[in-house]
Enzyme design. Structure first.
Site, PDB file in Angstrom:
ATOM      1  CG  MET A 133      27.808  15.528  87.792  1.00  0.00           C
ATOM      2  SD  MET A 133      26.626  16.792  89.062  1.00  0.00           S
ATOM      3  CE  MET A 133      25.657  17.685  87.024  1.00  0.00           C
ATOM      4  CD  GLN A 137      28.059  19.907  90.904  1.00  0.00           C
ATOM      5  OE1 GLN A 137      29.219  19.434  91.202  1.00  0.00           O
ATOM      6  NE2 GLN A 137      28.221  19.960  89.618  1.00  0.00           N
ATOM      7  N   GLY A 185      34.931  19.573  80.194  1.00  0.00           N
ATOM      8  CA  GLY A 185      34.052  19.343  78.320  1.00  0.00           C
ATOM      9  C   GLY A 185      34.309  21.315  78.913  1.00  0.00           C
ATOM     10  NE  ARG A 231      20.773  20.514  84.710  1.00  0.00           N
ATOM     11  CZ  ARG A 231      21.974  21.001  85.111  1.00  0.00           C
ATOM     12  NH1 ARG A 231      22.951  21.141  84.921  1.00  0.00           N
ATOM     13  NH2 ARG A 231      21.831  20.740  86.698  1.00  0.00           N
ATOM     14  CG  ASP A 268      29.999  22.247  82.393  1.00  0.00           C
ATOM     15  OD1 ASP A 268      29.332  22.791  82.550  1.00  0.00           O
ATOM     16  OD2 ASP A 268      29.576  21.674  81.685  1.00  0.00           O
ATOM     17  N   GLY A 275      29.660  13.377  74.856  1.00  0.00           N
ATOM     18  CA  GLY A 275      29.954  14.743  75.299  1.00  0.00           C
ATOM     19  C   GLY A 275      31.770  13.537  76.605  1.00  0.00           C
ATOM     20  CG  HIS A 276      29.714  12.670  80.063  1.00  0.00           C
ATOM     21  ND1 HIS A 276      28.062  12.766  79.821  1.00  0.00           N
ATOM     22  CD2 HIS A 276      29.710  13.030  80.908  1.00  0.00           C
ATOM     23  CE1 HIS A 276      27.891  13.273  80.963  1.00  0.00           C
ATOM     24  NE2 HIS A 276      28.808  13.788  81.659  1.00  0.00           N
ATOM     25  CG  LEU A 327      28.268   8.050  81.515  1.00  0.00           C
ATOM     26  CD1 LEU A 327      29.172   7.186  81.643  1.00  0.00           C
ATOM     27  CD2 LEU A 327      28.611   9.432  81.892  1.00  0.00           C
ATOM     28  CG  HIS A 328      26.023  13.614  76.918  1.00  0.00           C
ATOM     29  ND1 HIS A 328      27.219  14.173  76.416  1.00  0.00           N
ATOM     30  CD2 HIS A 328      25.706  14.506  78.348  1.00  0.00           C
ATOM     31  CE1 HIS A 328      27.180  15.268  77.413  1.00  0.00           C
ATOM     32  NE2 HIS A 328      26.432  15.412  78.511  1.00  0.00           N
TER      33      HIS A 328
END
Ligand code: PAF
Length: 269
Positions: free
Chosen positions: A29, A60, A146, A186, A149, A35-36, A32-33
């Site tokens: 979504m 969602q 990831g 977030r 989630d 983790g992405h 991007l950080h």
């Protein structure tokens, strides 16, 4: 890197690939950080072509949730995707994904009943529908998600199994800040005080994990730590088994930001 903003444009790029090319999809979504980036790197290493999608999926988010406030930074995301070697970046509009008259939804049943499914009614229907659409548009060999989630990853695995999509779902470890907080788009919305308090979430979960290793109750241990952080409003701490993996999961609010995290537990509950 080629950017496609319509389904047709993405399909044309996809059809131009040599047959037998393995495509890796990283659905996101945006905002991007690291983790992405870990997902993009894995896709780059394991696939011939990397497709990333950026779509803040309204389906969602429930009423009153943070769809409008969700962080968006397309310019930065395009730069990151380019730097990470993404071949095709798919950035559809809401109208492109859910045109007027759209009325087909995907429901994964049992798995979506508790935890995030209970806290966010309709959330997984939106996730599953968006993922199935992306899978049909991109036709990947592998798709990357990831571990943060965990329930979402399990729902997507179930969707792929039940509908015989023939896609390998790769679930990669959670990337964390130095104090343990799981990276999330977030997190930028946290005030300094909330950001400091948020570190109690991984601290509680790790204490729960350790307690479990010593034969103690992981939920009670994590709950004690999480409840003692006054800035956090605890929603749940629970254990759950997804696809044979046993998790300790928690959700909490820090101000207007909802945080989720989980750790794996060894052995049986
Ligand atoms: O995890 C996310 O970013 C979203 O839920 C996903 C998988 C891209 C579906 O909209």
């Amino acid at each position: 890197m080629r950017i496609a903003r319509t389904i047709n444009a993405l399909r044309e790029l996809r059809e131009g690939l040599p047959s037998g090319f393995e495509v890796g999809l990283v659905p996101t979504m945006g905002a991007l950080h690291a983790g992405h980036i870990a997902l993009l790197e894995a896709a780059r290493n394991e696939c011939d072509t990397v497709v990333a999608s950026i779509f803040v999926n309204p389906a969602q988010f429930g009423p009153g949730e943070d769809y409008d406030a969700y962080p968006r930074d397309e310019t930065d995301d395009i730069r990151t995707a380019e730097e990470e070697g993404v071949d095709f970046l798919f950035i559809p509009t809401v109208e492109e994904m859910y045109p007027k008259g759209f009325q087909t939804w995907v429901e994964v049943e049992g798995l979506t009943q508790g935890l995030e499914g209970a806290a966010r009614p309709g959330h997984f229907r939106g996730v599953a529908t968006a993922c199935l659409k992306l899978f049909n548009i991109v036709r990947p060999r592998r798709a990357y998600f990831g571990q943060k989630d965990a329930q979402q990853a399990a729902v997507v695995e179930q969707l792929v199994r039940d509908l015989d999509l023939g896609i390998e779902i790769r679930i990669l470890p959670t990337i964390r800040d130095e104090d343990g907080l799981a990276l999330s788009s977030r997190n930028v919305l946290l005030s300094p005080e909330e950001r400091a308090a948020a570190a109690a979430l991984p601290r509680g979960l790790l204490a729960g994990q350790e307690a479990h290793e010593h034969g103690k109750d992981p939920v009670a241990t994590a709950r004690e730590i999480l409840s003692s952080e006054p800035v956090l409003e605890l929603e749940y701490v629970e254990t759950a088994r997804f696809d044979g993996r046993f998790h300790l999961l928690a959700a909490a609010r820090a101000g207007r930001v909802r945080l989720i995290d989980n750790v794996l537990l060894e052995g049986d509950p």
